[in-house]
Design a protein around this motif. Structure first.
Motif, PDB file in Angstrom:
ATOM      1  N   ASP A  70       3.295  10.306  -9.571  1.00 22.89           N
ATOM      2  CA  ASP A  70       2.709  10.337 -10.824  1.00 22.89           C
ATOM      3  C   ASP A  70       2.245  12.103 -10.702  1.00 22.89           C
ATOM      4  N   VAL A  71       1.547  12.496  -9.695  1.00 24.77           N
ATOM      5  CA  VAL A  71       0.773  13.476  -9.307  1.00 24.77           C
ATOM      6  C   VAL A  71       1.855  14.676  -9.610  1.00 24.77           C
ATOM      7  N   MET A  72       2.867  14.488  -8.782  1.00 22.60           N
ATOM      8  CA  MET A  72       4.124  15.557  -8.758  1.00 22.60           C
ATOM      9  C   MET A  72       4.584  15.686 -10.186  1.00 22.60           C
ATOM     10  N   GLU A  73       4.800  14.352 -10.898  1.00 21.48           N
ATOM     11  CA  GLU A  73       5.506  14.644 -12.463  1.00 21.48           C
ATOM     12  C   GLU A  73       4.420  15.473 -13.033  1.00 21.48           C
ATOM     13  N   GLY A  74       2.839  15.370 -13.008  1.00 19.48           N
ATOM     14  CA  GLY A  74       2.086  16.098 -13.725  1.00 19.48           C
ATOM     15  C   GLY A  74       2.172  17.350 -13.213  1.00 19.48           C
ATOM     16  N   GLN A  75       2.231  17.818 -12.003  1.00 17.84           N
ATOM     17  CA  GLN A  75       2.395  19.201 -11.559  1.00 17.84           C
ATOM     18  C   GLN A  75       3.612  19.840 -12.232  1.00 17.84           C
TER      19      GLN A  75
ATOM     20  N   VAL B  58       0.922  -1.270   0.110  1.00 16.22           N
ATOM     21  CA  VAL B  58       0.039  -0.116  -0.060  1.00 16.22           C
ATOM     22  C   VAL B  58       0.777   1.428  -0.049  1.00 16.22           C
ATOM     23  N   GLY B  59       1.793   1.250   0.776  1.00 19.43           N
ATOM     24  CA  GLY B  59       2.753   2.224   0.892  1.00 19.43           C
ATOM     25  C   GLY B  59       3.453   2.609  -0.300  1.00 19.43           C
ATOM     26  N   THR B  60       3.914   1.682  -1.161  1.00 19.78           N
ATOM     27  CA  THR B  60       4.495   1.680  -2.549  1.00 19.78           C
ATOM     28  C   THR B  60       3.778   2.152  -3.415  1.00 19.78           C
ATOM     29  N   ALA B  61       2.409   1.792  -3.345  1.00 16.52           N
ATOM     30  CA  ALA B  61       1.095   2.209  -4.238  1.00 16.52           C
ATOM     31  C   ALA B  61       1.112   3.658  -4.135  1.00 16.52           C
ATOM     32  N   MET B  62       0.984   4.102  -2.958  1.00 19.63           N
ATOM     33  CA  MET B  62       0.643   5.606  -2.743  1.00 19.63           C
ATOM     34  C   MET B  62       1.727   6.329  -2.987  1.00 19.63           C
ATOM     35  N   LEU B  63       3.010   5.856  -3.044  1.00 16.48           N
ATOM     36  CA  LEU B  63       4.458   6.664  -3.046  1.00 16.48           C
ATOM     37  C   LEU B  63       4.330   6.873  -4.814  1.00 16.48           C
ATOM     38  N   GLY B  64       3.805   5.825  -5.566  1.00 20.46           N
ATOM     39  CA  GLY B  64       3.672   5.724  -6.985  1.00 20.46           C
ATOM     40  C   GLY B  64       2.934   6.434  -7.192  1.00 20.46           C
ATOM     41  N   LYS B  65       1.435   6.856  -6.726  1.00 19.18           N
ATOM     42  CA  LYS B  65       0.375   7.855  -7.250  1.00 19.18           C
ATOM     43  C   LYS B  65       0.948   9.216  -6.814  1.00 19.18           C
ATOM     44  N   THR B  66       1.691   9.531  -5.817  1.00 15.65           N
ATOM     45  CA  THR B  66       2.236  10.655  -5.408  1.00 15.65           C
ATOM     46  C   THR B  66       2.841  11.311  -6.394  1.00 15.65           C
TER      47      THR B  66
END
Length: 65
Positions: free
Chosen positions: A29-34, A19-27
């Motif tokens: 992705d969001v930071m790269e988009g920003q 779960v922590g790894t998945a959350m980090l991956g999503k974060t």
């Protein structure tokens, strides 16, 4: 501690890690988009703030010989 408790503990740790790894991956992705939107938003051809305040600044050269 018996085998069943150890097994449950290891299973919970594995789940929390996933779960922590998945959350980090999503974060990430969001930071790269920003970051991409930020770099697209910075337009080097946009007028500077000074040219908006003083529109004639830098448009004329005074030369005397």
């Amino acid at each position: 501690m018996d085998i069943s408790e150890l097994s449950m503990s290891l299973s919970q740790n594995k789940l929390l890690t996933a779960v922590g790894t998945a959350m980090l991956g999503k974060t990430l992705d969001v930071m790269e988009g920003q970051a991409q939107l930020l770099t697209e938003g910075i337009d080097m051809n946009a007028p500077s703030l000074e040219s908006l305040v003083y529109p004639t600044s830098g448009t004329m050269i005074d030369m005397r010989i």
